[in-house]
Write a protein that holds these residues in place. Structure first.
Motif, PDB file in Angstrom:
ATOM      1  N   TYR A   1       0.824  -1.202   0.000  1.00 23.67           N
ATOM      2  CA  TYR A   1       0.000   0.000   0.000  1.00 23.67           C
ATOM      3  C   TYR A   1       0.861   1.256   0.000  1.00 23.67           C
ATOM      4  O   TYR A   1       0.518   2.252  -0.634  1.00 23.67           O
ATOM      5  CB  TYR A   1      -0.912   0.001   1.231  1.00 23.67           C
ATOM      6  CG  TYR A   1      -1.776   1.246   1.326  1.00 23.67           C
ATOM      7  CD1 TYR A   1      -2.964   1.335   0.615  1.00 23.67           C
ATOM      8  CD2 TYR A   1      -1.381   2.332   2.097  1.00 23.67           C
ATOM      9  CE1 TYR A   1      -3.744   2.473   0.674  1.00 23.67           C
ATOM     10  CE2 TYR A   1      -2.154   3.472   2.164  1.00 23.67           C
ATOM     11  CZ  TYR A   1      -3.333   3.543   1.452  1.00 23.67           C
ATOM     12  OH  TYR A   1      -4.092   4.683   1.508  1.00 23.67           O
TER      13      TYR A   1
ATOM     14  N   GLN B   1      -4.514  -0.476  -7.132  1.00 24.14           N
ATOM     15  CA  GLN B   1      -5.548  -0.074  -6.189  1.00 24.14           C
ATOM     16  C   GLN B   1      -6.941  -0.135  -6.793  1.00 24.14           C
ATOM     17  O   GLN B   1      -7.889  -0.504  -6.120  1.00 24.14           O
ATOM     18  CB  GLN B   1      -5.276   1.346  -5.662  1.00 24.14           C
ATOM     19  CG  GLN B   1      -3.963   1.490  -4.921  1.00 24.14           C
ATOM     20  CD  GLN B   1      -3.943   0.720  -3.625  1.00 24.14           C
ATOM     21  OE1 GLN B   1      -4.954   0.222  -3.170  1.00 24.14           O
ATOM     22  NE2 GLN B   1      -2.782   0.600  -3.017  1.00 24.14           N
TER      23      GLN B   1
ATOM     24  N   TYR C   1      -8.405   2.522   3.918  1.00 29.72           N
ATOM     25  CA  TYR C   1      -8.535   2.017   2.555  1.00 29.72           C
ATOM     26  C   TYR C   1      -8.960   0.554   2.559  1.00 29.72           C
ATOM     27  O   TYR C   1      -9.834   0.144   1.780  1.00 29.72           O
ATOM     28  CB  TYR C   1      -7.222   2.171   1.794  1.00 29.72           C
ATOM     29  CG  TYR C   1      -7.332   1.653   0.374  1.00 29.72           C
ATOM     30  CD1 TYR C   1      -7.866   2.447  -0.626  1.00 29.72           C
ATOM     31  CD2 TYR C   1      -6.946   0.353   0.056  1.00 29.72           C
ATOM     32  CE1 TYR C   1      -8.009   1.969  -1.915  1.00 29.72           C
ATOM     33  CE2 TYR C   1      -7.084  -0.130  -1.232  1.00 29.72           C
ATOM     34  CZ  TYR C   1      -7.608   0.682  -2.210  1.00 29.72           C
ATOM     35  OH  TYR C   1      -7.757   0.199  -3.476  1.00 29.72           O
TER      36      TYR C   1
ATOM     37  N   GLN D   1      -8.453   6.031  -3.401  1.00 27.56           N
ATOM     38  CA  GLN D   1      -9.455   6.080  -2.333  1.00 27.56           C
ATOM     39  C   GLN D   1     -10.712   6.804  -2.802  1.00 27.56           C
ATOM     40  O   GLN D   1     -11.839   6.373  -2.524  1.00 27.56           O
ATOM     41  CB  GLN D   1      -8.865   6.796  -1.113  1.00 27.56           C
ATOM     42  CG  GLN D   1      -9.823   6.936   0.059  1.00 27.56           C
ATOM     43  CD  GLN D   1      -9.804   5.742   0.981  1.00 27.56           C
ATOM     44  OE1 GLN D   1      -9.284   4.686   0.616  1.00 27.56           O
ATOM     45  NE2 GLN D   1     -10.361   5.890   2.162  1.00 27.56           N
TER      46      GLN D   1
END
Length: 335
Positions: free
Chosen positions: A111, A199, A133, A307
């Motif tokens: 991450y 992501q 997250y 995000q």
């Protein structure tokens, strides 16, 4: 996870072959709480012992050194991912080349990378980002599975083609410098493309320096709030010390208008109390210290955009799952 009287408790696994680093991490995480989480720390100098612990206990995040004898960070995090695939992984290291970082993103799905030595606020802030997250991603998976069961997943809108970024700083030199960093290609952009792809599945060819990023700048917080009424932003970056309105107040007021917009505070001088206020009241995604590292700045923005997309997707899915309020079945997420 556990919940105390004031702060939810998260359990962190820390692995570094230097005992002094383990103690430093533990002191910071168990010191004054800057955000909403309290932390417990399980520290190991031997990655193999850490893997044994991971077989017995669920951790909310892991921080690992990269260069360790016997088993390096890449090998350790691969093994950990097989045991706890949803545990967010952060890398703490003083010497890591760009190729190694990209490999770690691609092969162990880290991450965040944190360079040694790290600023005092960094670990708590990075862990809070990672945990938030992971929880957002878990909710996204739950909603997506519910949508698939109702055969609605194919109706999920495409992401916006252009991500809108807003920078607010009363120093025009800083504004122009930040805009240049975000709109010009650098060697590190391959890493941020990998982060974005990992992501939320964006094509690897996209980076922060290409035309899918639109950067708008203003020295006026009041004008920034006016812009929030007209443009849907993915991320806002605000200086803390501005004569018209400080950055924390601006980000709080901006959040009232655009709650899903990721918020980043930037400053050359800020106290611990003010930083805690920014985390707790303005709910900032990240703090970037002036003079900034281009690497750290772009990493924070890449993660903030990821995000932002997940939050929008979750909001859309949750609304669609409510029978009384179904969003439009076509179109794109706002940028």
């Amino acid at each position: 996870m556990e919940y105390g009287h004031d702060h939810p408790t998260r359990h962190i696994l820390v692995v570094d072959d230097e005992l002094s680093i383990l103690h430093a991490v533990e002191r910071e995480l168990k010191g004054r709480r800057l955000g909403r989480y309290a932390f417990t720390v399980a520290g190991f100098t031997d990655p193999r012992q850490a893997l044994v612990a991971a077989e017995r206990q669920t951790f909310d995040a892991v921080i690992s050194d990269f260069r360790m004898p016997g088993m390096d960070g890449l090998e350790f995090l691969k093994a950990l991912a097989a045991i706890q695939p949803d545990c967010p992984r952060l890398v703490l290291s003083g010497q890591t080349d760009m190729d190694s970082l990209v490999r770690m993103v691609n092969e162990t799905h880290i991450y965040r990378f944190i360079a040694k030595p790290w600023p005092a606020y960094m670990l708590q802030a990075a862990l809070a980002q990672a945990i938030d997250y992971a929880e957002t991603l878990a909710e996204n998976r739950r909603l997506a599975e519910a949508a698939r069961q109702r055969q609605l997943s194919e109706l999920l809108p495409e992401p916006a083609a252009v991500e809108q970024l807003l920078i607010v700083d009363d120093d025009m030199g800083v504004l122009n410098s930040l805009a240049r960093v975000l709109t010009h290609h650098s060697k590190s952009d391959g890493l941020f493309a990998a982060i974005l792809a990992e992501q939320h599945g964006q094509p690897r060819r996209r980076t922060l320096a290409e035309d899918h990023i639109s950067v708008q700048i203003t020295p006026s917080p009041a004008y920034a709030l006016q812009m929030a009424e007209r443009v849907a932003f993915s991320c806002i970056i605000a200086d803390y010390r501005m004569p018209e309105m400080n950055g924390i107040e601006l980000l709080q007021r901006f959040a009232a208008r655009q709650p899903d917009c990721s918020r980043i505070l930037i400053s050359g001088q800020i106290g611990e109390a003010e930083l805690a206020q920014a985390i707790q009241q303005a709910h900032i995604f990240a703090f970037v210290e002036k003079p900034w590292s281009d690497f750290e700045l772009k990493a924070n923005i890449a993660l903030a955009l990821a995000q932002h997309r997940l939050q929008l997707e979750n909001r859309w899915l949750a609304a669609f799952m409510r029978p009384e309020a179904e969003p439009a079945a076509s179109g794109v997420f706002p940028g």
